[in-house]
Design a protein around this motif. Structure first.
Motif, short mmCIF file in Angstrom:
data_model
loop_
_atom_site.label_atom_id
_atom_site.label_comp_id
_atom_site.label_asym_id
_atom_site.label_seq_id
_atom_site.Cartn_x
_atom_site.Cartn_y
_atom_site.Cartn_z
N GLY A 1 52.08 -65.44 30.75
CA GLY A 1 51.78 -64.40 30.47
C GLY A 1 52.68 -63.34 29.04
O GLY A 1 52.15 -62.75 28.67
N PHE A 2 53.53 -64.77 28.81
CA PHE A 2 53.98 -63.81 27.46
C PHE A 2 52.42 -63.98 26.64
O PHE A 2 53.13 -63.28 25.70
CB PHE A 2 55.18 -65.21 26.75
CG PHE A 2 56.10 -64.69 27.79
CD1 PHE A 2 57.09 -63.62 27.33
CD2 PHE A 2 56.96 -65.37 28.78
CE1 PHE A 2 58.46 -63.13 27.73
CE2 PHE A 2 57.66 -65.04 29.27
CZ PHE A 2 58.51 -63.33 28.34
N ALA A 3 51.97 -65.58 26.78
CA ALA A 3 50.64 -65.25 25.44
C ALA A 3 50.31 -64.36 25.49
O ALA A 3 49.32 -64.22 24.10
CB ALA A 3 50.05 -66.72 26.24
N LEU A 4 49.57 -63.81 26.96
CA LEU A 4 48.94 -62.19 26.54
C LEU A 4 49.92 -61.04 26.57
O LEU A 4 49.26 -60.17 26.83
CB LEU A 4 48.29 -62.45 28.02
CG LEU A 4 46.98 -63.46 28.02
CD1 LEU A 4 46.56 -63.66 29.86
CD2 LEU A 4 45.92 -63.66 26.82
N LYS A 5 50.42 -61.02 26.07
CA LYS A 5 51.60 -59.53 26.16
C LYS A 5 50.90 -59.04 24.98
O LYS A 5 51.37 -58.13 25.58
CB LYS A 5 52.62 -59.95 25.82
CG LYS A 5 53.40 -60.27 24.62
CD LYS A 5 54.83 -60.44 24.04
CE LYS A 5 55.56 -61.56 22.95
NZ LYS A 5 56.96 -61.29 22.81
N VAL B 1 47.63 -58.50 24.96
CA VAL B 1 46.19 -58.16 25.22
C VAL B 1 46.01 -57.29 26.44
O VAL B 1 45.50 -56.40 25.78
CB VAL B 1 45.84 -59.82 25.74
CG1 VAL B 1 44.17 -59.05 26.73
CG2 VAL B 1 45.38 -60.81 24.58
N PHE B 2 47.21 -57.51 26.92
CA PHE B 2 47.60 -55.90 27.83
C PHE B 2 48.66 -55.82 28.82
O PHE B 2 49.66 -56.80 28.55
CB PHE B 2 46.80 -56.30 29.15
CG PHE B 2 46.49 -57.52 30.79
CD1 PHE B 2 47.34 -57.05 31.30
CD2 PHE B 2 46.22 -58.07 30.25
CE1 PHE B 2 47.60 -58.54 31.92
CE2 PHE B 2 46.04 -59.45 30.42
CZ PHE B 2 47.28 -59.50 31.61
N GLU B 3 49.01 -54.64 28.78
CA GLU B 3 50.16 -54.56 28.85
C GLU B 3 51.36 -54.94 30.09
O GLU B 3 52.66 -55.00 29.28
CB GLU B 3 50.53 -52.54 28.84
CG GLU B 3 51.77 -51.60 29.21
CD GLU B 3 51.51 -50.48 29.29
OE1 GLU B 3 52.83 -49.85 29.32
OE2 GLU B 3 50.52 -50.14 29.25
N TYR B 4 50.76 -55.14 30.84
CA TYR B 4 51.89 -54.93 32.22
C TYR B 4 51.56 -57.14 32.33
O TYR B 4 51.79 -57.89 33.05
CB TYR B 4 51.47 -55.21 33.46
CG TYR B 4 51.56 -53.48 33.31
CD1 TYR B 4 53.31 -53.75 33.54
CD2 TYR B 4 50.51 -52.63 33.20
CE1 TYR B 4 53.55 -52.31 33.02
CE2 TYR B 4 51.20 -50.95 33.35
CZ TYR B 4 52.48 -50.93 33.14
OH TYR B 4 52.89 -49.75 33.08
N SER B 5 50.98 -58.29 31.53
CA SER B 5 51.05 -59.55 31.18
C SER B 5 51.99 -60.20 31.83
O SER B 5 52.26 -61.17 32.33
CB SER B 5 50.01 -60.07 31.00
OG SER B 5 50.97 -59.99 29.48
N VAL B 6 53.09 -60.11 30.94
CA VAL B 6 54.27 -60.99 30.79
C VAL B 6 55.33 -60.62 32.87
O VAL B 6 54.99 -61.66 33.65
CB VAL B 6 55.32 -59.95 30.10
CG1 VAL B 6 56.61 -60.80 30.46
CG2 VAL B 6 54.84 -60.31 29.00
#
Length: 76
Positions: A20-24, A26-31
């Motif tokens: 989730g933190f790695a993809l923050k 890439v898209f808005e709600y990943s975290v």
């Protein structure tokens, strides 16, 4: 063979939070999604810990920490 999936779900918990933190960026709600999945995996791990301990008690193998107390007879 007895399966205890606790370690597997804890690993999924860690991977989902990190993902989730790695993809923050890439898209808005990943975290939020990563933390939500992490909580679900953590609840699954807690469920399997309880299930494993329940099976151990019913099989007269009481495990406390790293000590196996199945060779001693006492009543709880």
């Amino acid at each position: 063979m007895k399966n205890n999936y606790t370690v597997f779900f804890i690993c999924l918990f860690i991977v989902s939070i990190a993902g989730g933190f790695a993809l923050k960026n890439v898209f808005e709600y990943s975290v939020l999604i990563g933390i939500s999945l992490g909580v679900i995996f953590l609840l699954c791990a807690a469920f399997f810990v309880g299930k494993f301990q329940k099976n151990q008690i019913h099989n007269n193998h009481i495990v406390v920490g790293v000590f196996n107390l199945s060779n001693y007879s006492f009543e709880i």
